[in-house]
Each structure stands twice: as C-alpha cells, then as structure tokens.
Motif scaffolding. Structure first.
Motif, PDB file in Angstrom:
ATOM      1  N   ASN A  59       0.924  -1.303  -0.102  1.00 56.05           N
ATOM      2  CA  ASN A  59       0.006  -0.089   0.021  1.00 56.05           C
ATOM      3  C   ASN A  59       0.895   1.250   0.023  1.00 56.05           C
ATOM      4  OD1 ASN A  59      -2.236   1.808   0.126  1.00 56.05           O
ATOM      5  ND2 ASN A  59      -2.436   1.419   2.409  1.00 56.05           N
ATOM      6  N   PHE A  60       0.715   2.084  -0.907  1.00 54.35           N
ATOM      7  CA  PHE A  60       1.498   3.351  -1.140  1.00 54.35           C
ATOM      8  C   PHE A  60       0.814   4.582  -1.311  1.00 54.35           C
ATOM      9  CE2 PHE A  60       4.782   0.220  -2.776  1.00 54.35           C
ATOM     10  CZ  PHE A  60       6.004   0.674  -2.531  1.00 54.35           C
ATOM     11  N   TYR A  61       1.605   5.706  -0.663  1.00 57.07           N
ATOM     12  CA  TYR A  61       1.191   6.890  -0.943  1.00 57.07           C
ATOM     13  C   TYR A  61       2.294   7.660  -1.263  1.00 57.07           C
ATOM     14  CZ  TYR A  61      -0.721  11.534   0.085  1.00 57.07           C
ATOM     15  OH  TYR A  61      -0.928  12.936   0.193  1.00 57.07           O
ATOM     16  N   VAL A  62       2.433   7.792  -2.633  1.00 56.98           N
ATOM     17  CA  VAL A  62       3.491   8.607  -3.390  1.00 56.98           C
ATOM     18  C   VAL A  62       3.408  10.010  -3.168  1.00 56.98           C
ATOM     19  CG1 VAL A  62       4.797   9.023  -5.572  1.00 56.98           C
ATOM     20  CG2 VAL A  62       4.008   6.810  -4.950  1.00 56.98           C
ATOM     21  N   PRO A  63       4.488  10.625  -2.812  1.00 54.79           N
ATOM     22  CA  PRO A  63       4.278  12.297  -2.711  1.00 54.79           C
ATOM     23  C   PRO A  63       3.794  12.921  -4.055  1.00 54.79           C
ATOM     24  CG  PRO A  63       6.567  11.497  -1.953  1.00 54.79           C
ATOM     25  CD  PRO A  63       5.931  10.252  -2.598  1.00 54.79           C
ATOM     26  N   ALA A  64       2.967  13.921  -3.726  1.00 55.20           N
ATOM     27  CA  ALA A  64       2.327  14.673  -4.625  1.00 55.20           C
ATOM     28  C   ALA A  64       2.993  15.340  -5.343  1.00 55.20           C
ATOM     29  CB  ALA A  64       1.103  15.593  -3.958  1.00 55.20           C
TER      30      ALA A  64
END
Length: 262
Positions: free
Chosen positions: A105-110
């Motif tokens: 599960n990833f949240y890549v920088p905007a």
C-alpha cells in the motif's frame, strides 16, 4: 480463494470514519487499503470497522499527515515498510494474506505545484521516491504481489481530462510518467485497472476547487491497482466507485476496486 480489494485515499480516516464505514457496509471489499490517513495508528477509529467485520489492520501513521492502512476481513501478517527517499514519512506498508499474497500500500508524494526540482523541493522528493521504488523492486523482484495506492501520477493520455493542457501540470508531466513506467517495469507490474478497462477516459480524483466536480468532470486517474506477472490474469472486475466522490464531505478521491481469484 477469491477476494475483492479496494484502494482509497481517504484524506483523514478520523474525519471520514463514517464514509469508510459506509463503504465497508455497502461494498464489502475483503481488503481496504487507505492512504492519507492523517492519524497515528493508535488513533485510527477501529471500533466501528471491527464491528463491521474488519478486525485486522496493518498500518503506519503519523500525526496530521500521510499515513497508510490496510483493513481486512481476512487475517493479515505485517511484513514491513520502506522509507523511500528517506523522507521519514508514513507512505508505505506491506501485509501478507494467508494464501501468500503480499499487498503493498503506497502513498507517493504529490510533488507540489511546480514540475521543476530546482525550484520545488517537493517535486524532487517525488522523483527520488519513485527512483527508490524502482531500485527496490529491481533488487528484490516481487512475486505473487499486489501494489495499490495513490501514486499521484496519471500516466496515460486518457487518464486525464485534457492531455495537452496537463503536460506541464504535476501528476501528468513526461518525467513523472517515465518514472512511473520505470517502477512498473522494474517490478514486472501490470496495470490491473487498465487490463480490465482498456479504453476510454477513466478518473479516480476530482479537485475540490471545482464548484461542480461531476459536471466539470476534470478528473485524473491517480489511484492504481497493480499485480505481478504471475497473478495478473487472476484479476478481474475492476471499477472506480465514482459515486463516493459525491458523498457528504467526501475525499477528493474515489475508491478503486479489483477482484482476484487466487
């Protein structure tokens, strides 16, 4: 074993606890991966989720920013996290199901507003994050794995409302799309959503700035479901729950679903 997985940037799990519960009740995915939880792990409101049958969680969090969580009706084993680009952010967590499938599960920088790493530190951090992802998957080739999350890149021309107008807008610039492709290639990943829905405009995010997001429909596909080559053919029934963008006090992202027969 068949299971349905959903990924959703919730933009504060505490603020939108009832929206998460609504999704769990009405759509009943077996696994729900959340990003931008904006909460320490011990503050995630698990009581209502557990009552709905989602008593398993693997998560990483921090106060007010970032944060990723995997909620599940199925037992999960925590298999760690990586601090890509050494940002010190809670942006990745991995869990393994009992059938041996690993979920990343990833949240890549905007990446901020200016697509220039010399002028905008956040854009450089985003590119560095993606480079680290590429190198990790190249060094440790994943198998029987699913990667989901808000990757903050809309790679295809039909993943944005206007390809030409967005070429210089962060999330659709050529250098980001190139880095995105490099990560996919390094891990042997396959785009499950586009395998199932190969043609046509497809979005998962609509800006809060639009007075009527639905009518304007200036969206981007920033949220993704990938699978490794060994299980990509087990995936089907992909969809974006567009209606969730219109729920009361919504996230600006809509959940993306896929089912796997493994």
């Amino acid at each position: 074993m068949a299971f349905t997985l959903a990924t959703w940037n919730i933009n504060s799990v505490r603020l939108r606890e009832d929206l998460v519960a609504k999704l769990l009740r009405e759509e009943a995915p077996d696994v729900l991966c959340l990003q931008e939880c904006k909460s320490p792990v011990d503050k995630i409101p698990m009581a209502q989720f557990t009552e709905l049958g989602y008593g398993h969680i693997v998560a990483r969090g921090q106060k007010g920013y970032n944060g990723v969580a995997i909620l599940s009706r199925l037992p999960l084993e925590d298999v760690g996290d990586k601090d890509f680009a050494e940002l010190g952010h809670a942006r990745h967590v991995a869990a393994r199901l009992e059938n041996g499938t690993t979920i990343h599960n990833f949240y890549v920088p905007a990446g901020g507003d200016e697509p220039n790493r010399e002028k905008n530190e956040k854009f450089g951090q985003k590119l560095d994050y993606l480079t680290d992802m590429r190198d990790w998957f190249k060094a440790e080739t994943p198998e029987k794995a699913i990667l989901v999350g808000d990757l903050n890149i809309a790679p295809r021309e039909d993943d944005v409302w206007d390809h030409k107008k967005l070429l210089k807008v962060v999330s659709h610039t050529p250098i980001e799309v190139e880095h995105f492709a490099d990560v996919m290639e390094a891990g042997g990943w396959s785009d499950v959503t586009r395998n199932d829905i190969p043609d046509g405009l497809l979005y998962s995010w609509w800006s809060y700035r639009a007075k009527d997001w639905d009518a304007a429909d200036k969206g981007r596909r920033l949220d993704h479901v990938w699978a490794t080559a060994d299980i990509k053919n087990a995936a089907h029934s992909s969809r974006v729950l567009r209606d969730a963008r219109g729920w009361e006090k919504p996230s600006d992202h809509a959940p993306v679903f896929a089912t796997f027969d493994l």
